[in-house]
Design a protein around this motif. Structure first.
Motif, PDB file in Angstrom:
ATOM      1  N   VAL A   1     -28.225   2.597  14.733  1.00 27.22           N
ATOM      2  CA  VAL A   1     -29.405   2.744  15.761  1.00 27.22           C
ATOM      3  C   VAL A   1     -29.905   1.415  16.041  1.00 27.22           C
ATOM      4  O   VAL A   1     -30.553   0.552  15.262  1.00 27.22           O
ATOM      5  CB  VAL A   1     -30.618   3.543  15.192  1.00 27.22           C
ATOM      6  CG1 VAL A   1     -31.653   3.783  15.841  1.00 27.22           C
ATOM      7  CG2 VAL A   1     -29.993   4.778  14.429  1.00 27.22           C
ATOM      8  N   ALA A   2     -29.671   0.908  17.230  1.00 24.75           N
ATOM      9  CA  ALA A   2     -30.140  -0.258  17.718  1.00 24.75           C
ATOM     10  C   ALA A   2     -31.601  -0.377  17.961  1.00 24.75           C
ATOM     11  O   ALA A   2     -32.606   0.736  17.672  1.00 24.75           O
ATOM     12  CB  ALA A   2     -29.494  -0.567  19.130  1.00 24.75           C
ATOM     13  N   GLY A   3     -31.987  -1.630  18.011  1.00 17.75           N
ATOM     14  CA  GLY A   3     -33.513  -1.864  18.166  1.00 17.75           C
ATOM     15  C   GLY A   3     -34.574  -0.862  18.991  1.00 17.75           C
ATOM     16  O   GLY A   3     -33.958  -0.896  20.215  1.00 17.75           O
ATOM     17  N   SER A   4     -35.728  -0.617  18.707  1.00 19.94           N
ATOM     18  CA  SER A   4     -36.946  -0.011  19.310  1.00 19.94           C
ATOM     19  C   SER A   4     -36.211   1.115  20.195  1.00 19.94           C
ATOM     20  O   SER A   4     -36.706   1.368  21.050  1.00 19.94           O
ATOM     21  CB  SER A   4     -37.020  -1.082  20.665  1.00 19.94           C
ATOM     22  OG  SER A   4     -37.376  -2.361  20.245  1.00 19.94           O
ATOM     23  N   VAL A   5     -35.489   1.763  19.229  1.00 19.70           N
ATOM     24  CA  VAL A   5     -35.248   3.315  19.557  1.00 19.70           C
ATOM     25  C   VAL A   5     -36.207   4.161  19.087  1.00 19.70           C
ATOM     26  O   VAL A   5     -36.481   3.935  17.905  1.00 19.70           O
ATOM     27  CB  VAL A   5     -33.567   3.823  19.116  1.00 19.70           C
ATOM     28  CG1 VAL A   5     -33.561   5.310  18.863  1.00 19.70           C
ATOM     29  CG2 VAL A   5     -32.639   2.733  19.930  1.00 19.70           C
ATOM     30  N   THR A   6     -36.560   5.311  19.643  1.00 17.45           N
ATOM     31  CA  THR A   6     -37.372   6.235  19.208  1.00 17.45           C
ATOM     32  C   THR A   6     -36.710   7.504  19.162  1.00 17.45           C
ATOM     33  O   THR A   6     -36.247   7.965  20.140  1.00 17.45           O
ATOM     34  CB  THR A   6     -38.534   6.270  20.249  1.00 17.45           C
ATOM     35  OG1 THR A   6     -39.488   5.213  20.073  1.00 17.45           O
ATOM     36  CG2 THR A   6     -39.683   7.712  19.512  1.00 17.45           C
TER      37      THR A   6
END
Length: 357
Positions: A259-264
């Motif tokens: 899961v890459a950065g800044s994912v919600t």
């Protein structure tokens, strides 16, 4: 597995089930239908397991009322419940071998400012830094590193060789398995004049209650805001959670997912194994991604999503790839025109058939 015996009636009480048969039957543990012996308990999770259940040597079976009626001529001892699988899950904790040791091993190194509950266990060669907190009945196994200002709640289990850093805060009943790193530096760099300039990560990791994280995982600290795992999140082995990710309550992520950065990701989501989610995306509640899904856009509606192509026999796969390449070479306008022509022909045929009738 526990060596302690429990009476059938007593076990039924643990799962609020109905005891049928020999109430004083002594059982020592759980086993599969195929391998269970007379001193063990097995569960039947549906009609498709009836044949195995009939031939099972288990001393007692966990079943629904309808399954019990089907098995009454083959077995005599039952625990009747609405959900056998849930009952099995509850009973695994009854028969699990518990870690009862408490205290601090002599080889552990603990900073004087750290607060360690008297009921906690700190294993051999654990290193605990300044101003850390370890809550009641928490177990920290050997060779863990708990960095400065990390806080661990009550009844947690931290397996061997886990690193907790980045001022991470863990809630109660959190389980983290071997070799996982929580709060490591996020992958943040600013490109300038052909070089990558490191961005110091200033956020933390906040983990809620009843979270489970498997072995060999990485959960990065946030760049500015925190990385957040809400209550009840469960994560399999070999999972990467990048900085500033937010995982909603009771979401489950299977192995080898990135899961890459800044994912919600919302609540009650299921992410299949080997999936990859691009950065800065939002995934709503109650979304299921099947295994090896590649997510490159926001998902705003609940449901089940898939990507990629399932397994083909090799020669069929090669032919499919050729067709896909040919399709990619055809301009979209030509494809639309061909579809329109086909639709017109279908409508013409339908009209002809209606006239003939």
């Amino acid at each position: 597995m526990s060596s302690q015996y429990y009476r059938l009636e007593e076990i039924a009480g643990f799962v609020q089930g109905q005891c049928i048969g020999q109430a004083d039957l002594r059982l020592q543990g759980l086993a599969s239908l195929e391998s269970a012996q007379a001193h063990q308990l097995a569960f039947v999770n549906g009609d498709k397991y009836l044949a195995q259940a009939r031939s099972s040597q288990a001393g007692a079976l966990i079943v629904t009322a309808s399954l019990q009626a089907e098995l009454d001529n083959h077995h005599h001892n039952f625990i009747v419940v609405d959900n056998p699988y849930l009952a099995f899950a509850i009973l695994t904790h009854v028969f699990e071998r518990k870690h009862t040791q408490r205290g601090i091993e002599s080889t552990a190194q603990i900073h004087p400012s750290a607060i360690i509950a008297e009921s906690a266990y700190i294993g051999h060669y654990v290193v605990i830094g300044e101003n850390c907190v370890v809550g009641d009945n928490t177990i920290v196994q050997s060779h863990c590193k708990i960095d400065d200002f990390v806080e661990i709640g009550q009844q947690c289990f931290i397996d061997s060789h886990v690193t907790l850093t980045g001022e991470a805060k863990l809630g109660d009943r959190v389980r983290i398995h071997a070799n996982t790193v929580i709060g490591s530096e996020g992958f943040g760099f600013a490109p300038y004049q052909g070089k990558w300039h490191r961005i110091a990560q200033l956020g933390s990791v906040i983990i809620g209650n009843d979270v489970r994280i498997g072995s060999n995982c990485s959960v990065d600290r946030g760049a500015l805001n925190d990385t957040i795992l809400e209550d009840g999140v469960i994560i399999d082995n070999l999972v990467q959670i990048a900085h500033n990710v937010k995982l909603g309550a009771h979401t489950a992520i299977a192995a080898k997912t990135a899961v890459a950065g800044s994912v919600t990701i919302g609540k009650n989501c299921i992410i299949g194994g080997g999936s990859a989610i691009s950065g800065h995306l939002n995934i709503t509640d109650n979304v299921t991604l099947t295994g090896m899904s590649m997510v490159t856009n926001n998902i705003s509606e609940s449901g089940k999503y898939s990507s990629g192509i399932g397994l083909f026999e090799n020669q069929k796969w090669k032919r499919t790839v050729v067709r896909l390449r040919q399709l990619a070479d055809v301009p979209l306008t030509q494809l639309v025109k061909r579809l329109d022509d086909m639709q017109s022909q279908i409508e013409s045929l339908e009209s002809t058939f209606k006239l003939r009738k």
